[in-house]
Scaffold this motif. Structure first.
Motif, PDB file in Angstrom:
ATOM      1  N   ALA A 440      28.425  60.383  27.791  1.00 24.74           N
ATOM      2  CA  ALA A 440      29.407  59.390  27.315  1.00 24.74           C
ATOM      3  C   ALA A 440      30.628  60.092  26.710  1.00 24.74           C
ATOM      4  O   ALA A 440      31.778  59.712  26.968  1.00 24.74           O
ATOM      5  N   LEU A 441      30.376  61.158  25.940  1.00 22.69           N
ATOM      6  CA  LEU A 441      31.495  61.856  25.285  1.00 22.69           C
ATOM      7  C   LEU A 441      32.359  62.581  26.317  1.00 22.69           C
ATOM      8  O   LEU A 441      33.595  62.625  26.191  1.00 22.69           O
ATOM      9  N   GLY A 488      30.907  55.687  13.746  1.00 19.34           N
ATOM     10  CA  GLY A 488      30.709  54.501  14.586  1.00 19.34           C
ATOM     11  C   GLY A 488      29.382  53.845  14.270  1.00 19.34           C
ATOM     12  O   GLY A 488      28.416  54.531  13.921  1.00 19.34           O
ATOM     13  N   THR A 489      29.336  52.529  14.393  1.00 17.83           N
ATOM     14  CA  THR A 489      28.116  51.792  14.058  1.00 17.83           C
ATOM     15  C   THR A 489      27.781  50.821  15.184  1.00 17.83           C
ATOM     16  O   THR A 489      28.666  50.166  15.726  1.00 17.83           O
ATOM     17  N   ILE A 494      23.615  55.039  21.395  1.00 16.47           N
ATOM     18  CA  ILE A 494      24.554  55.703  22.327  1.00 16.47           C
ATOM     19  C   ILE A 494      25.948  55.111  22.109  1.00 16.47           C
ATOM     20  O   ILE A 494      26.952  55.828  22.057  1.00 16.47           O
ATOM     21  N   GLU A 495      25.991  53.778  21.962  1.00 14.57           N
ATOM     22  CA  GLU A 495      27.291  53.137  21.733  1.00 14.57           C
ATOM     23  C   GLU A 495      27.862  53.597  20.387  1.00 14.57           C
ATOM     24  O   GLU A 495      29.064  53.881  20.278  1.00 14.57           O
ATOM     25  N   ALA A 496      26.992  53.706  19.358  1.00 15.92           N
ATOM     26  CA  ALA A 496      27.472  54.178  18.043  1.00 15.92           C
ATOM     27  C   ALA A 496      28.066  55.584  18.178  1.00 15.92           C
ATOM     28  O   ALA A 496      29.096  55.907  17.571  1.00 15.92           O
ATOM     29  N   TYR A 501      32.817  59.124  18.334  1.00 10.81           N
ATOM     30  CA  TYR A 501      33.633  60.149  18.977  1.00 10.81           C
ATOM     31  C   TYR A 501      35.039  59.622  19.241  1.00 10.81           C
ATOM     32  O   TYR A 501      36.040  60.311  19.003  1.00 10.81           O
ATOM     33  N   LEU A 502      35.124  58.366  19.685  1.00 11.36           N
ATOM     34  CA  LEU A 502      36.434  57.775  19.964  1.00 11.36           C
ATOM     35  C   LEU A 502      37.242  57.640  18.665  1.00 11.36           C
ATOM     36  O   LEU A 502      38.466  57.827  18.656  1.00 11.36           O
TER      37      LEU A 502
END
Ligand code: KIV
Ligand code: ZN
Length: 522
Positions: A440-441, A488-489, A494-496, A501-502
């Motif tokens: 993802a990153l 991120g939460t 994985i979404e967190a 990272y974003l």
């Protein structure tokens, strides 16, 4: 010694923020300052205004917004530093303090400054006088004070006090001191300078933790005449950090027999909340076994201890966890709770939010309420703090899909939107990786044309239960050597991770960095 009140000078936003990767933006600093005011520290060192426009603005904003504590700005004994501090502190009026510093030890005089003793005294006196032209409340620090020749230090103290300093802070800049010797130095200063005895000026201490002795040294100094302790929440700071505010406060409060009636003004029930906020805002995770604020600080696992506690708490517990703010849980909210209930709870948690901000949180609250049975105070805190740590978005996450498993190559497809560009088409890209997070990153790197090296990754459950929100904190290096924090939460880890990272990418690009010229290869 008549006055037994020990002033707590918090330098989380100045020395604490000097810790690599802990830098905070204005909103984050303001939120920490608000919490420090609720914690009732006596002085907040809000920053070093000459360092950058950002530092100037945050000291100025904190001076304007925060009521209660004295607001302090740091300056070298240099005209432009002192003027910047004086101007930034104007909105604080009489609650403004300028903290000027100049190294005094032989090694700093000879190798760093190339100045003789008499020149150091002249510069220090001039610095204090210039600061006095802005504010009444002036503090002077002889940097590397603990390694300065004691009699020269007495001379410096006398000179700066005569010039108008009302606080003289003795820093153990390199964490070299040991408690008995440092206490003896403070006693020597106290006994040699009449103004320390008649209350016209006070001695402050500022200890670094290179030998793990910052708190012990500070407490030894207090026993020997110091009346102000400089410290940070969670002990964050340069290198091994500074003396931890929570440890200093609770040692004095828990051992009145030893600290002979000394008192502090800190509202200790706000300690755990402050610790969590600083940890989230700085991205520095608190170790589980950390005194007072670590997850395990009051957890008794051995049967003998548990049995003793049940019979009489004091057998194994020297402090009541509620005294520092543990165990203050309220009934959780659910997806059926309305906006009014949410607004009341947010206020109770100490967040000052306008209608529009509550509305933003309400939308996220409903999303989470649909996924989880109960929304706990910790979930709400993470949501609000997530909103505070948001930076102006260059890119936003539109879609994420990941496939992974023991028999497949982890692959991520990501769609991002260029938030700042009106009507821009979203961009989709995909990547494989060593795991789903890596994939993802890497896909984010391909779209944003950045390439961050992950230096730190921490995942924690915000509250209890299998459906808990996962909060990811990362530190990434985008090639310029600086550590950029991202958070991120989500209920999906994985979404967190992708959101964290974003968040770091946006922070990096928002600081004026251009993306890499070439698209990275998969
Ligand atoms: O550690 C130090 O010497 C300092 C001074 C600026 C007080 O942080
Ligand atoms: Zn320091």
């Amino acid at each position: 010694m008549k006055d037994n009140r020990i002033l707590i000078f918090d330098t989380t936003l100045r020395d604490g923020e000097q810790c690599p990767g802990a830098s905070m933006n204005l909103r984050e600093k303001l939120e920490v300052a608000r919490q420090l005011a609720r914690l009732k520290v006596d002085i907040i060192e809000a920053g070093f205004p000459v360092i950058s426009d950002g530092d100037f603005e945050s000291v100025q904003t904190i001076a304007r917004e925060i009521k209660g504590p004295v607001i302090c700005g740091l300056a070298r004994c240099v005209g432009k530093d002192i003027d910047a501090a004086g101007n930034a502190l104007k909105p604080a009026g009489k609650r403004g303090r300028i903290h000027v510093f100049l190294a005094t030890s032989k090694i700093h005089r000879e190798f760093k400054l190339g100045k003789a003793q008499h020149e150091i005294i002249r510069l220090a006196v001039d610095g204090v006088k210039r600061a006095k032209s802005f504010v009444n409340d002036v503090e002077f620090s002889p940097e590397d004070g603990s390694r300065t020749e004691p009699d020269f230090l007495v001379e410096v103290c006398k000179a700066v006090v005569a010039a108008g300093a009302t606080t003289v802070n003795v820093p153990d800049t390199v964490g070299w001191a040991v408690p008995d010797q440092y206490g003896a130095l403070i006693k020597h200063l106290y006994e040699s300078v009449p103004e320390f005895q008649n209350g016209k000026a006070i001695i402050s201490v500022h200890c670094h933790n290179d030998l793990g002795l910052a708190v012990a040294n500070s407490l030894s100094a207090v026993r020997n005449g110091a009346r102000q302790v400089e410290c940070t929440v969670n002990g964050i700071g340069e290198r091994a950090g500074n003396a931890a505010l929570e440890e200093i406060s609770m040692a004095i409060k828990t051992r009145p027999d030893f600290f002979q009636g000394m008192s502090i003004g800190v509202d200790t029930r706000e300690i755990v909340k402050s610790s969590r906020l600083v940890s989230r805002m700085s991205g520095l995770v608190v170790q589980r076994s950390k005194a007072i604020v670590g997850e395990n600080a009051f957890a008794h696992s051995s049967g003998i201890h548990q049995d003793g506690i049940l019979k009489k708490r004091e057998t194994y517990e020297i402090m009541d966890p509620r005294e520092v703010g543990w165990l203050q849980t309220e009934l959780p909210l659910t997806k059926h709770s309305g906006r009014a209930a949410l607004s009341v709870r947010l206020k109770h948690l100490g967040f000052k939010m306008n209608e529009q901000e509550v509305q933003g949180i309400f939308a996220r609250f409903k999303e989470i309420g649909d996924k989880k049975k109960f929304v706990y105070d910790d979930d709400l805190t993470a949501l609000v703090e997530g909103q505070i740590t948001e930076v102006p978005e260059v890119w936003s996450l539109d879609y994420l899909s990941v496939t992974s498993g023991s028999q497949s190559i982890p692959t991520a497809t990501v769609r991002l939107r260029r938030t700042a560009v009106k009507d821009a088409e979203p961009i989709t890209d995909a990547s494989i990786g060593d795991g789903p997070v890596d994939a993802a990153l890497k896909a984010i790197d391909r779209i944003t044309e950045t390439r961050g090296k992950l230096m730190d990754y921490a995942l924690r459950a915000v509250s209890e239960g299998k459906d808990a929100l996962g909060e990811v904190t990362i530190k990434a290096n985008f090639g310029d050597g600086e550590l950029v924090t991202g958070k991120g939460t989500s209920t999906d880890v994985i979404e967190a991770s992708a959101r964290a990272y974003l968040n770091a990418v946006n922070r990096f690009l928002g600081n004026g960095h251009a993306p890499r010229k070439k698209r990275p290869q998969p």
